[in-house]
Write a protein that holds these residues in place. Structure first.
Motif, mmCIF file in Angstrom:
data_model
loop_
_atom_site.group_PDB
_atom_site.id
_atom_site.type_symbol
_atom_site.label_atom_id
_atom_site.label_comp_id
_atom_site.label_asym_id
_atom_site.label_seq_id
_atom_site.Cartn_x
_atom_site.Cartn_y
_atom_site.Cartn_z
ATOM 1 N N GLY A 76 -6.667 -3.332 8.468
ATOM 2 C CA GLY A 76 -7.047 -2.700 7.211
ATOM 3 C C GLY A 76 -7.393 -3.698 6.126
ATOM 4 O O GLY A 76 -8.303 -3.468 5.321
ATOM 5 N N GLU A 77 -6.689 -4.818 6.091
ATOM 6 C CA GLU A 77 -6.998 -5.864 5.117
ATOM 7 C C GLU A 77 -8.426 -6.374 5.318
ATOM 8 O O GLU A 77 -9.155 -6.619 4.356
ATOM 9 N N ASP A 78 -8.814 -6.514 6.585
ATOM 10 C CA ASP A 78 -10.168 -6.981 6.898
ATOM 11 C C ASP A 78 -11.217 -5.939 6.525
ATOM 12 O O ASP A 78 -12.316 -6.286 6.084
ATOM 13 N N VAL A 79 -10.877 -4.660 6.690
ATOM 14 C CA VAL A 79 -11.792 -3.598 6.259
ATOM 15 C C VAL A 79 -11.999 -3.700 4.749
ATOM 16 O O VAL A 79 -13.133 -3.627 4.255
ATOM 17 N N LEU A 80 -10.917 -3.900 4.015
ATOM 18 C CA LEU A 80 -11.018 -3.995 2.556
ATOM 19 C C LEU A 80 -11.886 -5.167 2.115
ATOM 20 O O LEU A 80 -12.615 -5.064 1.126
ATOM 21 N N ASN A 81 -11.831 -6.282 2.855
ATOM 22 C CA ASN A 81 -12.648 -7.429 2.444
ATOM 23 C C ASN A 81 -14.009 -7.470 3.132
ATOM 24 O O ASN A 81 -14.753 -8.438 2.986
ATOM 25 N N LYS A 83 -1.892 -1.507 20.962
ATOM 26 C CA LYS A 83 -1.645 -1.686 19.533
ATOM 27 C C LYS A 83 -1.540 -3.163 19.176
ATOM 28 O O LYS A 83 -1.202 -3.993 20.020
ATOM 29 N N ILE A 84 -1.832 -3.437 17.905
ATOM 30 C CA ILE A 84 -1.667 -4.778 17.357
ATOM 31 C C ILE A 84 -0.872 -4.674 16.057
ATOM 32 O O ILE A 84 -0.785 -3.602 15.455
ATOM 33 N N THR A 85 -0.325 -5.783 15.639
ATOM 34 C CA THR A 85 0.344 -5.839 14.349
ATOM 35 C C THR A 85 -0.713 -5.781 13.258
ATOM 36 O O THR A 85 -1.722 -6.483 13.329
ATOM 37 N N GLY A 86 -0.491 -4.940 12.283
ATOM 38 C CA GLY A 86 -1.432 -4.842 11.173
ATOM 39 C C GLY A 86 -1.309 -3.503 10.484
ATOM 40 O O GLY A 86 -0.619 -2.603 10.956
ATOM 41 N N SER A 87 -2.004 -3.384 9.376
ATOM 42 C CA SER A 87 -1.985 -2.161 8.575
ATOM 43 C C SER A 87 -3.320 -1.450 8.657
ATOM 44 O O SER A 87 -4.363 -2.083 8.840
ATOM 45 N N GLY A 88 -3.279 -0.136 8.457
ATOM 46 C CA GLY A 88 -4.491 0.635 8.273
ATOM 47 C C GLY A 88 -5.030 0.391 6.870
ATOM 48 O O GLY A 88 -4.379 -0.237 6.032
ATOM 49 N N LEU A 94 -2.651 0.097 -0.609
ATOM 50 C CA LEU A 94 -1.426 0.384 -1.361
ATOM 51 C C LEU A 94 -0.528 -0.849 -1.454
ATOM 52 O O LEU A 94 0.055 -1.123 -2.508
ATOM 53 N N LYS A 95 -0.433 -1.601 -0.369
ATOM 54 C CA LYS A 95 0.365 -2.838 -0.394
ATOM 55 C C LYS A 95 -0.229 -3.836 -1.377
ATOM 56 O O LYS A 95 0.503 -4.471 -2.148
ATOM 57 N N GLN A 96 -1.560 -3.971 -1.369
ATOM 58 C CA GLN A 96 -2.218 -4.890 -2.305
ATOM 59 C C GLN A 96 -1.942 -4.498 -3.752
ATOM 60 O O GLN A 96 -1.864 -5.353 -4.628
ATOM 61 N N ALA A 97 -1.790 -3.195 -3.988
ATOM 62 C CA ALA A 97 -1.522 -2.700 -5.343
ATOM 63 C C ALA A 97 -0.043 -2.804 -5.710
ATOM 64 O O ALA A 97 0.345 -2.432 -6.817
ATOM 65 N N GLY A 98 0.777 -3.298 -4.782
ATOM 66 C CA GLY A 98 2.183 -3.533 -5.081
ATOM 67 C C GLY A 98 3.145 -2.437 -4.659
ATOM 68 O O GLY A 98 4.335 -2.510 -4.969
ATOM 69 N N TYR A 99 2.658 -1.439 -3.941
ATOM 70 C CA TYR A 99 3.540 -0.361 -3.496
ATOM 71 C C TYR A 99 4.324 -0.777 -2.259
ATOM 72 O O TYR A 99 3.819 -1.517 -1.416
ATOM 73 N N ARG A 100 5.537 -0.265 -2.172
ATOM 74 C CA ARG A 100 6.335 -0.441 -0.959
ATOM 75 C C ARG A 100 5.863 0.611 0.035
ATOM 76 O O ARG A 100 5.992 1.816 -0.205
#
Length: 151
Positions: free
Chosen positions: A59-64, A123-128, A134-140
């Motif tokens: 997901g981080e890669d999608v965002l960038n 599966k791989i380790t990572g976020s959608g 949400l993590k980038q915005a500081g949410y738990r």
């Protein structure tokens, strides 16, 4: 207020038309300690829908902009996922979410694991993409598997 994936609250909004209800999460919603949102529905998808996975990263890669989200038949649906992520973030801000509980493994909601983009069940380790935003915005952000960590 806790923000939770709608499918965890019992709404049949997963790609295959099912839910992934958790009694603990349903109780939080019933007690008005949590509210539900489905990033994929917020992005414009219907239920049921074709399965999709992140191709080329997380997901981080999608965002960038270095990865995309495609359906099993090859349709690029990145923009719909991005729209759903943005709307979910706006909702989290609106309700002043103290934590977010999202459905693990989803290309939107996975917070620790996602499918690897081969549609093989691996599966791989990572976020959608929603979890990453949400993590980038500081949410738990946690998965339903970590629910006891916040209760």
């Amino acid at each position: 207020m806790i923000l939770v994936s709608s499918c965890l609250g019992g709404i049949e909004c997963r790609y295959n038309g099912s839910h992934a209800a958790s009694e603990k999460i349903r109780k939080l919603v019933d007690e008005k300690k949590a509210v539900m949102a489905c990033p994929e529905l917020l992005g414009g998808f219907s239920t049921p829908r074709e399965p999709a996975e992140i191709i080329g990263g997380t997901g981080e890669d999608v965002l960038n902009g270095t990865a995309k989200i495609v359906t099993a038949s090859g349709e690029d649906v990145t923009e719909l996922y991005m729209e759903g992520a943005a709307k979910t973030l706006a909702y989290a801000k609106e309700i002043n979410a103290s934590a977010v509980i999202l459905k693990e493994n989803s290309p939107s909601c996975g917070s620790g694991f996602i499918y690897n983009g081969t549609f093989s069940g691996k599966k791989i380790t990572g976020s959608g993409v929603t979890a990453a935003l949400l993590k980038q915005a500081g949410y738990r952000v946690i998965s339903e598997n970590e629910l006891n960590d916040i209760l």
